[in-house]
Design a protein around this motif. Sequence first.
Motif, PDB file in Angstrom:
ATOM      1  N   GLN A 148      14.127  65.761  77.027  1.00  0.00           N
ATOM      2  CA  GLN A 148      14.337  67.050  76.366  1.00  0.00           C
ATOM      3  C   GLN A 148      15.745  67.086  75.785  1.00  0.00           C
ATOM      4  O   GLN A 148      16.698  66.666  76.434  1.00  0.00           O
ATOM      5  N   SER A 149      15.868  67.572  74.578  1.00  0.00           N
ATOM      6  CA  SER A 149      17.163  67.719  73.929  1.00  0.00           C
ATOM      7  C   SER A 149      17.126  68.993  73.103  1.00  0.00           C
ATOM      8  O   SER A 149      16.090  69.337  72.533  1.00  0.00           O
ATOM      9  N   VAL A 150      18.235  69.701  73.061  1.00  0.00           N
ATOM     10  CA  VAL A 150      18.334  70.903  72.238  1.00  0.00           C
ATOM     11  C   VAL A 150      18.979  70.507  70.917  1.00  0.00           C
ATOM     12  O   VAL A 150      20.139  70.084  70.882  1.00  0.00           O
ATOM     13  N   ILE A 151      18.214  70.625  69.837  1.00  0.00           N
ATOM     14  CA  ILE A 151      18.740  70.333  68.500  1.00  0.00           C
ATOM     15  C   ILE A 151      19.340  71.618  67.939  1.00  0.00           C
ATOM     16  O   ILE A 151      18.694  72.664  67.953  1.00  0.00           O
ATOM     17  N   ALA A 180      14.895  73.622  71.895  1.00  0.00           N
ATOM     18  CA  ALA A 180      14.593  72.506  72.782  1.00  0.00           C
ATOM     19  C   ALA A 180      13.391  71.751  72.229  1.00  0.00           C
ATOM     20  O   ALA A 180      12.385  72.351  71.843  1.00  0.00           O
ATOM     21  N   GLU A 181      13.526  70.445  72.163  1.00  0.00           N
ATOM     22  CA  GLU A 181      12.456  69.584  71.653  1.00  0.00           C
ATOM     23  C   GLU A 181      12.267  68.406  72.599  1.00  0.00           C
ATOM     24  O   GLU A 181      13.212  67.967  73.264  1.00  0.00           O
ATOM     25  N   TYR A 221      14.008  65.992  60.983  1.00  0.00           N
ATOM     26  CA  TYR A 221      13.675  67.176  61.770  1.00  0.00           C
ATOM     27  C   TYR A 221      13.806  68.381  60.859  1.00  0.00           C
ATOM     28  O   TYR A 221      14.838  68.551  60.201  1.00  0.00           O
ATOM     29  N   GLU A 222      12.781  69.214  60.814  1.00  0.00           N
ATOM     30  CA  GLU A 222      12.835  70.420  60.007  1.00  0.00           C
ATOM     31  C   GLU A 222      13.257  71.593  60.884  1.00  0.00           C
ATOM     32  O   GLU A 222      12.593  71.915  61.868  1.00  0.00           O
ATOM     33  N   CYS A 223      14.369  72.227  60.522  1.00  0.00           N
ATOM     34  CA  CYS A 223      14.898  73.361  61.278  1.00  0.00           C
ATOM     35  C   CYS A 223      13.892  74.510  61.239  1.00  0.00           C
ATOM     36  O   CYS A 223      13.404  74.884  60.170  1.00  0.00           O
ATOM     37  N   CYS A 273      20.525  62.014  68.203  1.00  0.00           N
ATOM     38  CA  CYS A 273      21.884  61.495  68.402  1.00  0.00           C
ATOM     39  C   CYS A 273      22.899  62.269  67.558  1.00  0.00           C
ATOM     40  O   CYS A 273      24.052  62.408  67.939  1.00  0.00           O
ATOM     41  N   SER A 274      22.474  62.803  66.427  1.00  0.00           N
ATOM     42  CA  SER A 274      23.382  63.546  65.548  1.00  0.00           C
ATOM     43  C   SER A 274      23.501  65.025  65.918  1.00  0.00           C
ATOM     44  O   SER A 274      24.593  65.587  65.868  1.00  0.00           O
ATOM     45  N   TYR A 275      22.395  65.661  66.259  1.00  0.00           N
ATOM     46  CA  TYR A 275      22.389  67.125  66.418  1.00  0.00           C
ATOM     47  C   TYR A 275      21.879  67.606  67.769  1.00  0.00           C
ATOM     48  O   TYR A 275      21.846  68.798  68.025  1.00  0.00           O
ATOM     49  N   GLY A 276      21.483  66.670  68.643  1.00  0.00           N
ATOM     50  CA  GLY A 276      20.916  67.060  69.932  1.00  0.00           C
ATOM     51  C   GLY A 276      21.941  67.127  71.044  1.00  0.00           C
ATOM     52  O   GLY A 276      23.030  66.556  70.958  1.00  0.00           O
ATOM     53  N   SER A 277      21.559  67.811  72.109  1.00  0.00           N
ATOM     54  CA  SER A 277      22.416  67.911  73.289  1.00  0.00           C
ATOM     55  C   SER A 277      22.352  66.644  74.137  1.00  0.00           C
ATOM     56  O   SER A 277      23.224  66.402  74.964  1.00  0.00           O
TER      57      SER A 277
END
Length: 75
Positions: free
Chosen positions: A4-7, A17-18, A29-31, A49-53
Amino acid sequence: MLLQSVITCPHCGTAKAETMPSNACQFFYECTGCGVRLRPKDGDCCVFCSYGSVPCPPIQAERAGATDPASCCAG
């Protein structure tokens, strides 16, 4: 291994969370807030890796010392 990662969208700040794929990198990834299509930043293998937690599972494995990281992130 975390799946699980929060983008967080850099354009509008929407955070969601995705669940990450465990055996591949996700390039787009589409916001859900503004509809912008995110792509990895230069040098990153995927949007997590760029926008996730949390970075993607192949990068997590590499950082943990796995000897055979997923081919999508191998350099």
